[in-house]
Design a protein around this motif. Structure first.
Motif, PDB file in Angstrom:
ATOM      1  N   THR A 184     -63.988 -60.433  18.322  1.00 51.18           N
ATOM      2  CA  THR A 184     -64.169 -60.162  19.756  1.00 51.18           C
ATOM      3  C   THR A 184     -63.962 -58.695  20.073  1.00 51.18           C
ATOM      4  OG1 THR A 184     -63.387 -62.373  20.268  1.00 51.18           O
ATOM      5  CG2 THR A 184     -63.331 -60.772  22.082  1.00 51.18           C
ATOM      6  N   HIS A 185     -62.871 -58.137  19.558  1.00 52.09           N
ATOM      7  CA  HIS A 185     -62.569 -56.752  19.926  1.00 52.09           C
ATOM      8  C   HIS A 185     -63.423 -55.750  19.176  1.00 52.09           C
ATOM      9  CE1 HIS A 185     -59.727 -57.549  23.011  1.00 52.09           C
ATOM     10  NE2 HIS A 185     -59.213 -58.518  22.258  1.00 52.09           N
ATOM     11  N   ALA A 186     -63.895 -56.132  17.988  1.00 54.71           N
ATOM     12  CA  ALA A 186     -64.853 -55.265  17.289  1.00 54.71           C
ATOM     13  C   ALA A 186     -66.153 -55.223  18.096  1.00 54.71           C
ATOM     14  CB  ALA A 186     -65.092 -55.796  15.880  1.00 54.71           C
ATOM     15  N   THR A 187     -66.568 -56.372  18.610  1.00 54.09           N
ATOM     16  CA  THR A 187     -67.786 -56.428  19.435  1.00 54.09           C
ATOM     17  C   THR A 187     -67.613 -55.590  20.702  1.00 54.09           C
ATOM     18  OG1 THR A 187     -68.115 -58.665  18.587  1.00 54.09           O
ATOM     19  CG2 THR A 187     -69.422 -58.035  20.513  1.00 54.09           C
ATOM     20  N   GLU A 188     -66.431 -55.724  21.321  1.00 54.12           N
ATOM     21  CA  GLU A 188     -66.093 -54.929  22.502  1.00 54.12           C
ATOM     22  C   GLU A 188     -66.186 -53.439  22.208  1.00 54.12           C
ATOM     23  OE1 GLU A 188     -64.864 -54.928  25.818  1.00 54.12           O
ATOM     24  OE2 GLU A 188     -66.063 -56.749  25.667  1.00 54.12           O
ATOM     25  N   PHE A 189     -65.660 -53.076  21.056  1.00 56.56           N
ATOM     26  CA  PHE A 189     -65.651 -51.673  20.622  1.00 56.56           C
ATOM     27  C   PHE A 189     -67.085 -51.154  20.534  1.00 56.56           C
ATOM     28  CE2 PHE A 189     -65.791 -48.348  17.454  1.00 56.56           C
ATOM     29  CZ  PHE A 189     -64.612 -47.628  17.607  1.00 56.56           C
ATOM     30  N   LEU A 190     -67.956 -51.952  19.903  1.00 54.13           N
ATOM     31  CA  LEU A 190     -69.352 -51.532  19.712  1.00 54.13           C
ATOM     32  C   LEU A 190     -70.083 -51.436  21.053  1.00 54.13           C
ATOM     33  CD1 LEU A 190     -70.065 -53.681  16.540  1.00 54.13           C
ATOM     34  CD2 LEU A 190     -69.671 -51.194  16.626  1.00 54.13           C
ATOM     35  N   ARG A 191     -69.784 -52.384  21.935  1.00 48.15           N
ATOM     36  CA  ARG A 191     -70.394 -52.386  23.260  1.00 48.15           C
ATOM     37  C   ARG A 191     -69.978 -51.123  24.024  1.00 48.15           C
ATOM     38  NH1 ARG A 191     -69.683 -53.390  28.254  1.00 48.15           N
ATOM     39  NH2 ARG A 191     -67.424 -53.475  27.976  1.00 48.15           N
ATOM     40  N   ALA A 192     -68.671 -50.815  23.966  1.00 47.79           N
ATOM     41  CA  ALA A 192     -68.149 -49.628  24.651  1.00 47.79           C
ATOM     42  C   ALA A 192     -68.755 -48.358  24.067  1.00 47.79           C
ATOM     43  CB  ALA A 192     -66.625 -49.586  24.532  1.00 47.79           C
ATOM     44  N   LEU A 193     -68.917 -48.363  22.766  1.00 50.75           N
ATOM     45  CA  LEU A 193     -69.491 -47.188  22.101  1.00 50.75           C
ATOM     46  C   LEU A 193     -70.935 -46.953  22.554  1.00 50.75           C
ATOM     47  CD1 LEU A 193     -69.079 -44.979  19.996  1.00 50.75           C
ATOM     48  CD2 LEU A 193     -69.772 -46.604  18.217  1.00 50.75           C
ATOM     49  N   ARG A 194     -71.684 -48.056  22.637  1.00 50.35           N
ATOM     50  CA  ARG A 194     -73.077 -47.967  23.093  1.00 50.35           C
ATOM     51  C   ARG A 194     -73.114 -47.425  24.533  1.00 50.35           C
ATOM     52  NH1 ARG A 194     -74.241 -52.772  21.097  1.00 50.35           N
ATOM     53  NH2 ARG A 194     -73.907 -53.772  23.097  1.00 50.35           N
ATOM     54  N   LEU A 195     -72.281 -48.011  25.359  1.00 46.93           N
ATOM     55  CA  LEU A 195     -72.192 -47.592  26.773  1.00 46.93           C
ATOM     56  C   LEU A 195     -71.818 -46.113  26.868  1.00 46.93           C
ATOM     57  CD1 LEU A 195     -72.309 -48.833  29.686  1.00 46.93           C
ATOM     58  CD2 LEU A 195     -69.814 -48.995  29.559  1.00 46.93           C
ATOM     59  N   HIS A 196     -70.881 -45.715  26.050  1.00 49.20           N
ATOM     60  CA  HIS A 196     -70.410 -44.342  26.041  1.00 49.20           C
ATOM     61  C   HIS A 196     -71.551 -43.385  25.710  1.00 49.20           C
ATOM     62  CE1 HIS A 196     -67.830 -40.889  24.699  1.00 49.20           C
ATOM     63  NE2 HIS A 196     -67.109 -41.316  25.721  1.00 49.20           N
ATOM     64  N   ARG A 197     -72.356 -43.783  24.715  1.00 51.85           N
ATOM     65  CA  ARG A 197     -73.488 -42.920  24.333  1.00 51.85           C
ATOM     66  C   ARG A 197     -74.545 -42.900  25.431  1.00 51.85           C
ATOM     67  NH1 ARG A 197     -73.334 -45.028  18.201  1.00 51.85           N
ATOM     68  NH2 ARG A 197     -72.099 -43.316  17.342  1.00 51.85           N
ATOM     69  N   GLU A 198     -74.777 -44.077  26.032  1.00 52.05           N
ATOM     70  CA  GLU A 198     -75.805 -44.151  27.085  1.00 52.05           C
ATOM     71  C   GLU A 198     -75.419 -43.351  28.329  1.00 52.05           C
ATOM     72  OE1 GLU A 198     -76.220 -48.302  27.709  1.00 52.05           O
ATOM     73  OE2 GLU A 198     -77.355 -48.609  25.850  1.00 52.05           O
TER      74      GLU A 198
ATOM     75  N   GLY B 177     -70.416 -36.424  28.822  1.00 52.92           N
ATOM     76  CA  GLY B 177     -70.388 -36.953  30.183  1.00 52.92           C
ATOM     77  C   GLY B 177     -68.975 -36.959  30.723  1.00 52.92           C
ATOM     78  N   SER B 178     -68.866 -36.882  32.040  1.00 49.78           N
ATOM     79  CA  SER B 178     -67.539 -36.971  32.626  1.00 49.78           C
ATOM     80  C   SER B 178     -67.591 -37.890  33.841  1.00 49.78           C
ATOM     81  CB  SER B 178     -67.048 -35.574  33.006  1.00 49.78           C
ATOM     82  OG  SER B 178     -67.973 -34.991  33.902  1.00 49.78           O
ATOM     83  N   GLY B 179     -68.670 -38.652  33.947  1.00 53.20           N
ATOM     84  CA  GLY B 179     -68.816 -39.575  35.059  1.00 53.20           C
ATOM     85  C   GLY B 179     -67.878 -40.756  34.890  1.00 53.20           C
ATOM     86  N   GLU B 180     -67.848 -41.594  35.931  1.00 54.33           N
ATOM     87  CA  GLU B 180     -66.935 -42.728  35.931  1.00 54.33           C
ATOM     88  C   GLU B 180     -67.254 -43.717  34.796  1.00 54.33           C
ATOM     89  OE1 GLU B 180     -65.869 -45.842  39.384  1.00 54.33           O
ATOM     90  OE2 GLU B 180     -65.841 -43.716  39.921  1.00 54.33           O
ATOM     91  N   GLU B 181     -68.543 -43.940  34.582  1.00 52.25           N
ATOM     92  CA  GLU B 181     -68.951 -44.902  33.548  1.00 52.25           C
ATOM     93  C   GLU B 181     -68.557 -44.432  32.157  1.00 52.25           C
ATOM     94  OE1 GLU B 181     -73.173 -45.560  34.118  1.00 52.25           O
ATOM     95  OE2 GLU B 181     -72.710 -47.636  34.695  1.00 52.25           O
ATOM     96  N   SER B 182     -68.711 -43.139  31.945  1.00 46.73           N
ATOM     97  CA  SER B 182     -68.348 -42.570  30.659  1.00 46.73           C
ATOM     98  C   SER B 182     -66.842 -42.707  30.423  1.00 46.73           C
ATOM     99  CB  SER B 182     -68.763 -41.097  30.632  1.00 46.73           C
ATOM    100  OG  SER B 182     -68.252 -40.459  29.507  1.00 46.73           O
ATOM    101  N   VAL B 183     -66.061 -42.470  31.500  1.00 48.50           N
ATOM    102  CA  VAL B 183     -64.609 -42.604  31.406  1.00 48.50           C
ATOM    103  C   VAL B 183     -64.232 -44.054  31.124  1.00 48.50           C
ATOM    104  CG1 VAL B 183     -62.466 -42.449  32.745  1.00 48.50           C
ATOM    105  CG2 VAL B 183     -64.150 -40.603  32.872  1.00 48.50           C
ATOM    106  N   ASP B 184     -64.920 -44.975  31.819  1.00 50.18           N
ATOM    107  CA  ASP B 184     -64.669 -46.403  31.595  1.00 50.18           C
ATOM    108  C   ASP B 184     -64.964 -46.780  30.150  1.00 50.18           C
ATOM    109  OD1 ASP B 184     -63.831 -46.962  34.110  1.00 50.18           O
ATOM    110  OD2 ASP B 184     -65.779 -47.716  34.830  1.00 50.18           O
ATOM    111  N   ALA B 185     -66.072 -46.243  29.624  1.00 46.25           N
ATOM    112  CA  ALA B 185     -66.473 -46.561  28.257  1.00 46.25           C
ATOM    113  C   ALA B 185     -65.436 -46.054  27.262  1.00 46.25           C
ATOM    114  CB  ALA B 185     -67.841 -45.955  27.964  1.00 46.25           C
ATOM    115  N   ALA B 186     -64.952 -44.831  27.493  1.00 48.05           N
ATOM    116  CA  ALA B 186     -63.944 -44.265  26.593  1.00 48.05           C
ATOM    117  C   ALA B 186     -62.675 -45.105  26.644  1.00 48.05           C
ATOM    118  CB  ALA B 186     -63.651 -42.815  26.985  1.00 48.05           C
ATOM    119  N   ARG B 187     -62.338 -45.546  27.856  1.00 46.89           N
ATOM    120  CA  ARG B 187     -61.144 -46.381  28.015  1.00 46.89           C
ATOM    121  C   ARG B 187     -61.300 -47.705  27.254  1.00 46.89           C
ATOM    122  NH1 ARG B 187     -57.724 -45.879  32.121  1.00 46.89           N
ATOM    123  NH2 ARG B 187     -59.328 -44.828  33.320  1.00 46.89           N
ATOM    124  N   ALA B 188     -62.494 -48.297  27.371  1.00 43.00           N
ATOM    125  CA  ALA B 188     -62.757 -49.568  26.690  1.00 43.00           C
ATOM    126  C   ALA B 188     -62.732 -49.378  25.167  1.00 43.00           C
ATOM    127  CB  ALA B 188     -64.106 -50.128  27.139  1.00 43.00           C
TER     128      ALA B 188
END
Lengths: 355, 355
Positions: free
Chosen positions: B27-41, B47-58
């Protein structure tokens, strides 16, 4: 135990009249004269020994009690005499109090600097287990010398030296002022009046049949009204961070938020003295004393914090000195907050147990 | 509710085995990959927007959980894999955390400067009713601009500007470091390993029949042992003045007294993650969260206090700046003390209700 005196509607209450007031005033006038004699014998205003300090304290102690009773039981006393007496007593005890106040303030600040430096406790002094527990010692003998400053940082040592210089100067001036006061004709006039009071209290014709209860009750009411206006709910929440809220405010005057607490301190003292007249011989209510001590600590910390802030305004001090004074100021404001918390605790307990 | 899992002697306890661990890690490996994808997108490290910050946090959130489980349930996992994985995850989450940490620290310090200046609360920010209640906002958008500093004293404004300069510089550096890290082959190797983990967890042959209970119990025990060693009795007395006791100590390193609390913070987190594996789907224990938040606040205030002290060592600053930094340092050390008090309260409640 003596609450009954304060409730004018209690039919079982023993009526205490102006005779008790006259007795109380005579006792404290005699105390005043005894302390004055002792003060002169031990070197008077030029002395700085322990006995001389004790004598000055006893002088202030009786002056406060006489003055307080004159205020609370005003209707039972000759108005002209009473009104001329009170300001003179206030002047006297205020003048005598200053020297000791500066000494105690310096002691408190130097002890705090030591605590903040993580230095060992002073050999013969209070164990500094924590600021909250560490009330300043009753008598301030300045034990922090240059040698003991060895383990302070440069900033703390310089801050200590600066405070030492400023408060010692203030104390010396207060000493001279007290010396002048005690040699003045104004003082001799007060002393003469107190000497007369020791044998003859100028009561009004109806005083000996007047019940003191309602007047003492009014003093108590002034106190409880003032306490009701205090932010006790906030004070009862530890770490509410209220006391430091103007710690960096541009306003150089003492924190206005402290005023109502200082006022309650005075009203609590008046209430205590009013009760002393009624409860002659009864031991002092410990909880009332505890609440009063918390307010004394509040006042001392508030003034110490102001002294640290004031010292930081000295031109051309080093940044390290200013930094240490900033830490010290905040520490003393925290003590202010701790004292409010302690008062709240003591007072709430008081309210529950005596109502 | 899930306490039963932690007691290996409880015969009614439902046995949770390595299968649950494998599920949790996937589960958490999948979460990690999802966050990584989001972070890149969302612009990735640039990036320093809210979404990028959320992705880094995730990303950090899942990295911490994977790493923690690898630690607690080590005997159930392939040792070589596990040992190579953990330091890489720690490096990654540590690198990603720094930028946010500097941002949050600056936010906390500027808010404190405003509070200490008696300034009005920020329009859209936390109501600063008191330091104790005012946790720093989860996301740090620096709202204190030059215009808003108008009502600060010169010292407070200069201190704010100095901290802004120093912490913004540190944050920019951390940003670059994170950028480099996310582009590095080291990072790609971790990401690849996590991608494998999302489908295939390297359990030992006996893991699927091994009870996780005793290992989770051991994690809990490491926590309770560390808590037992904390000075909780002192922490439970409000205004104990302990946290500031080395406020002016010559030692420039962070307060050594904070160490054990930081350690408990990490152990509490490991305990929480260990329980997450066992209690899949069960809501998080609120009291555990409260205790953890108190320790986060402890860490944040401790580091903010150190940053203020550090800034005060900047050469050639004005005394007024140094004074403001001293007040600020002491204020944050009081926050440290307040956080310990809050932790003590939360933990004692916890102990009473769950034992």
């Amino acid at each position: 135990m003596a609450q009954q005196h304060l409730d004018p509607t209690d039919p079982t209450a023993e009526v205490v009249t102006g005779d008790a007031l006259a007795g109380y005033l005579r006792t404290h006038a005699t105390e005043f004269l005894r302390a004055l004699r002792l003060h002169r014998e031990t070197g008077g205003a030029t002395g700085s020994g322990e006995e001389s300090v004790d004598a000055a304290r006893a002088l202030r102690r009786s002056a406060r009690r006489i003055s307080g009773s004159l205020h609370t039981y005003r209707p039972l006393l000759d108005p002209a005499w009473s009104e001329s007496m009170r300001p003179e007593l206030a002047w006297l005890s205020g003048t005598l109090a200053l020297e000791h106040a500066y000494e105690a303030r310096l002691e408190r600040l130097l002890q705090a600097l030591h605590r903040l430096s993580g230095a060992a406790a002073f050999p013969e002094q209070v164990t500094m287990s924590g600021g909250a527990a560490a009330a300043p010692p009753e008598r301030g003998n300045l034990t922090v010398g240059a040698a003991e400053r060895g383990n302070l940082t440069v900033g703390a040592a310089k801050a200590g030296a600066l405070l030492d210089r400023q408060l010692t100067l203030a104390r010396t001036r207060a000493h001279s002022t007290a010396l002048q006061a005690l040699g003045s004709s104004r003082f001799h006039a007060v002393a003469d009046k107190v000497a007369v009071l020791a044998s003859e209290v100028p009561l009004t014709p109806t005083a000996t049949t007047t019940d003191l209860g309602p007047l003492a009750g009014a003093a108590r009411e002034r106190l409880t009204d003032a306490i009701t206006a205090l932010p006790l709910l906030t004070a009862g929440h530890p770490y509410n961070a209220e006391a430091l809220i103007h710690g960096l405010s541009p306003d150089p005057s003492p924190h206005p938020q402290d005023g109502p607490w200082h006022q309650v301190r005075l009203l609590l003292r008046l209430h205590r003295y009013a009760r002393e007249v009624l409860d002659a011989g009864t031991p002092v209510d410990v909880r009332l004393l505890t609440a009063g001590q918390a307010l004394n600590r509040h006042r001392d910390a508030s003034e110490a914090a102001a002294a640290a802030a004031q010292a930081a305004r000295t031109p051309r001090i080093a940044p390290a000195t200013a930094y240490a004074l900033g830490v010290l100021h905040a520490d003393q404001r925290h003590e202010v907050e701790a004292a409010r918390f302690a008062f709240q605790r003591a007072w709430q307990r008081e309210a529950v147990e005596t109502v």
